[in-house]
Motif scaffolding. Structure first.
Motif, PDB file in Angstrom:
ATOM      1  N   ALA A   1      42.277 -74.353   8.578  1.00 41.74           N
ATOM      2  CA  ALA A   1      41.981 -72.923   8.601  1.00 41.74           C
ATOM      3  C   ALA A   1      40.673 -72.751   9.364  1.00 41.74           C
ATOM      4  O   ALA A   1      39.592 -72.792   8.772  1.00 41.74           O
ATOM      5  CB  ALA A   1      41.860 -72.373   7.180  1.00 41.74           C
ATOM      6  N   LEU A   2      40.755 -72.609  10.684  1.00 44.36           N
ATOM      7  CA  LEU A   2      39.567 -72.468  11.520  1.00 44.36           C
ATOM      8  C   LEU A   2      38.740 -71.292  10.992  1.00 44.36           C
ATOM      9  O   LEU A   2      39.265 -70.194  10.805  1.00 44.36           O
ATOM     10  CB  LEU A   2      39.989 -72.227  12.970  1.00 44.36           C
ATOM     11  N   THR A   3      37.450 -71.523  10.750  1.00 41.35           N
ATOM     12  CA  THR A   3      36.646 -70.591   9.961  1.00 41.35           C
ATOM     13  C   THR A   3      35.509 -69.975  10.764  1.00 41.35           C
ATOM     14  O   THR A   3      34.754 -70.681  11.433  1.00 41.35           O
ATOM     15  CB  THR A   3      36.067 -71.327   8.730  1.00 41.35           C
TER      16      THR A   3
ATOM     17  N   TYR B   1      31.742 -70.580  14.539  1.00 35.63           N
ATOM     18  CA  TYR B   1      33.082 -70.957  14.081  1.00 35.63           C
ATOM     19  C   TYR B   1      33.219 -72.471  14.101  1.00 35.63           C
ATOM     20  O   TYR B   1      32.602 -73.159  14.909  1.00 35.63           O
ATOM     21  CB  TYR B   1      34.171 -70.283  14.920  1.00 35.63           C
ATOM     22  N   LEU B   2      34.036 -72.985  13.178  1.00 31.48           N
ATOM     23  CA  LEU B   2      34.215 -74.432  13.007  1.00 31.48           C
ATOM     24  C   LEU B   2      35.396 -74.695  12.091  1.00 31.48           C
ATOM     25  O   LEU B   2      35.955 -73.767  11.504  1.00 31.48           O
ATOM     26  CB  LEU B   2      32.942 -75.070  12.438  1.00 31.48           C
ATOM     27  N   GLY B   3      35.792 -75.962  11.955  1.00 30.04           N
ATOM     28  CA  GLY B   3      36.895 -76.321  11.086  1.00 30.04           C
ATOM     29  C   GLY B   3      36.578 -76.083   9.620  1.00 30.04           C
ATOM     30  O   GLY B   3      35.426 -76.153   9.192  1.00 30.04           O
ATOM     31  N   PHE B   4      37.613 -75.802   8.828  1.00 33.55           N
ATOM     32  CA  PHE B   4      37.427 -75.459   7.424  1.00 33.55           C
ATOM     33  C   PHE B   4      36.761 -76.573   6.637  1.00 33.55           C
ATOM     34  O   PHE B   4      35.959 -76.315   5.727  1.00 33.55           O
ATOM     35  CB  PHE B   4      38.779 -75.104   6.781  1.00 33.55           C
ATOM     36  N   ALA B   5      37.083 -77.822   6.947  1.00 37.59           N
ATOM     37  CA  ALA B   5      36.497 -78.939   6.199  1.00 37.59           C
ATOM     38  C   ALA B   5      34.978 -78.920   6.295  1.00 37.59           C
ATOM     39  O   ALA B   5      34.276 -79.204   5.314  1.00 37.59           O
ATOM     40  CB  ALA B   5      37.040 -80.268   6.705  1.00 37.59           C
ATOM     41  N   TYR B   6      34.450 -78.571   7.469  1.00 34.80           N
ATOM     42  CA  TYR B   6      32.996 -78.518   7.640  1.00 34.80           C
ATOM     43  C   TYR B   6      32.401 -77.314   6.923  1.00 34.80           C
ATOM     44  O   TYR B   6      31.304 -77.396   6.366  1.00 34.80           O
ATOM     45  CB  TYR B   6      32.631 -78.495   9.127  1.00 34.80           C
ATOM     46  N   TYR B   7      33.126 -76.189   6.932  1.00 35.72           N
ATOM     47  CA  TYR B   7      32.654 -75.033   6.152  1.00 35.72           C
ATOM     48  C   TYR B   7      32.620 -75.379   4.675  1.00 35.72           C
ATOM     49  O   TYR B   7      31.649 -75.070   3.969  1.00 35.72           O
ATOM     50  CB  TYR B   7      33.548 -73.815   6.381  1.00 35.72           C
ATOM     51  N   ARG B   8      33.668 -76.036   4.198  1.00 33.87           N
ATOM     52  CA  ARG B   8      33.746 -76.340   2.768  1.00 33.87           C
ATOM     53  C   ARG B   8      32.585 -77.223   2.319  1.00 33.87           C
ATOM     54  O   ARG B   8      32.076 -77.083   1.214  1.00 33.87           O
ATOM     55  CB  ARG B   8      35.080 -77.026   2.441  1.00 33.87           C
TER      56      ARG B   8
END
Length: 345
Positions: free
Chosen positions: A137-139, A233-240
């Motif tokens: 989920a690109l965030t 913006y960045l990949g969901f894993a990095y946001y999490r």
């Protein structure tokens, strides 16, 4: 197991090289109780297993990197004599500089391989096999103190990120701050750049250039967390991993505001920024037993929620998809084995 990087240098190659400089060392015998004990390995005795040897070389997407790292650590536990080299070079940088030139066995990718990349690979004797390994989920993220914004439409994001886009928050909505954006995002070697540009801007390779472009997602987080008026913006894993530092923006694609999450991506509700993640393996490299076994192992772990969801933060493959991917893989492995056997006769 150490994680090393292939070498080379030019504009795209420089970005790839700086990404590769952020390599991590993957410990060869560190047990992780959250990983499946039997998924994909030929045996489950853990450290000390010596059924395979040689090397497995992987470059490519920083988005897929955390998943590839988790899988590599577990693979190394079972096959201590195999050295896995894993580097962040960006999807495009990995294809152009390492995979298509035969320097790596795998290229992680946060978007499908392009026709041009396929042509480049095949012209150099590399036939890529696509393996889907997760869904992301690109965030879009903003500063935690950006209390004026929680949801944006796709068109509003397009107004910001298109070439010559809006300069100030108030250019998007008059009630928003009359302050310029501080923008952070992916470098143009990145599949994240390609996917975000296609889905939001709507033009291949067309994005404003007055933003901090990087292959290092931690720089995006640091930049956004350090400026109240920043966006990235960045990949969901990095946001999490960084949700205490930054805020995720919900996306209104015409129906309602939907926040990025494992659940919304899995249900197909988070659009248009829900995307498949891949690793590509060279069909020729599959003639090497350690490469073929790593490909099998990666696919089997891609359905393991302990790895994909809990340890990393992506949506796992279904068992049905894994079986389909494995069937395609085994067909190529078998063909490579036949070719190798005929070559010896």
């Amino acid at each position: 197991m150490t994680v090393d990087a292939p070498n080379r240098m030019t504009r795209r190659q420089f970005v790839a090289g700086t990404g590769a400089a952020g390599l991590v060392a993957i410990a060869g015998c560190t047990a992780n109780p959250n990983l499946s004990a039997n998924a994909g390995g030929q045996n489950s005795t853990g450290c000390g297993t010596k059924t395979l040897s040689g090397s497995v070389d992987i470059a490519g997407s920083s988005t897929v990197f955390p998943l590839a790292k988790a899988v590599s650590v577990e693979f190394q536990k079972r096959h201590q004599d195999v050295r896995v080299s894993l580097s962040k070079t960006g999807t495009g940088g990995g294809f152009e500089n390492f995979f298509c030139t035969g320097k790596t066995d795998f290229n992680n990718a946060s978007r499908p391989i392009t026709d041009g990349e396929t042509k480049q690979c095949r012209s150099q004797g590399v036939n890529p096999l696509e393996l889907r390994v997760a869904t992301d989920a690109l965030t879009v993220i903003v500063n935690k103190n950006a209390d004026w914004v929680d949801c944006m439409t796709v068109d509003e994001l397009r107004q910001i990120w298109k070439p010559g886009g809006a300069k100030k928050w108030s250019d998007i909505r008059p009630e928003w701050p009359d302050v310029e954006f501080d923008l952070y995002g992916a470098a143009d070697t990145s599949g994240t750049f390609d996917y975000f540009t296609h889905q939001i801007v709507g033009e291949e390779g067309r994005q404003r250039n007055d933003y901090q472009a990087t292959e290092k997602d931690n720089i995006v987080v640091q930049g956004v967390s350090g400026n109240k008026h920043a966006m990235g913006y960045l990949g969901f894993a990095y946001y999490r991993q960084s949700k205490e530092k930054v805020k995720a923006i919900a996306i209104d694609n015409g129906n309602s505001c939907v926040k990025p999450s494992i659940q919304t991506a899995k249900k197909g509700e988070y659009q248009p920024l829900s995307r498949p993640l891949f690793t590509y393996v060279s069909e020729e490299a599959l003639a090497k037993p350690q490469v073929a076994e790593f490909a099998r192992f990666f696919l089997k772990q891609s359905a393991n929620e302990d790895v994909v969801v809990d340890a990393v933060g992506y949506v796992p493959n279904t068992d049905k998809r894994v079986n389909e991917e494995l069937a395609a893989l085994e067909k190529i492995v078998g063909a490579q084995g036949q070719d190798q056997g005929q070559g010896k006769q």
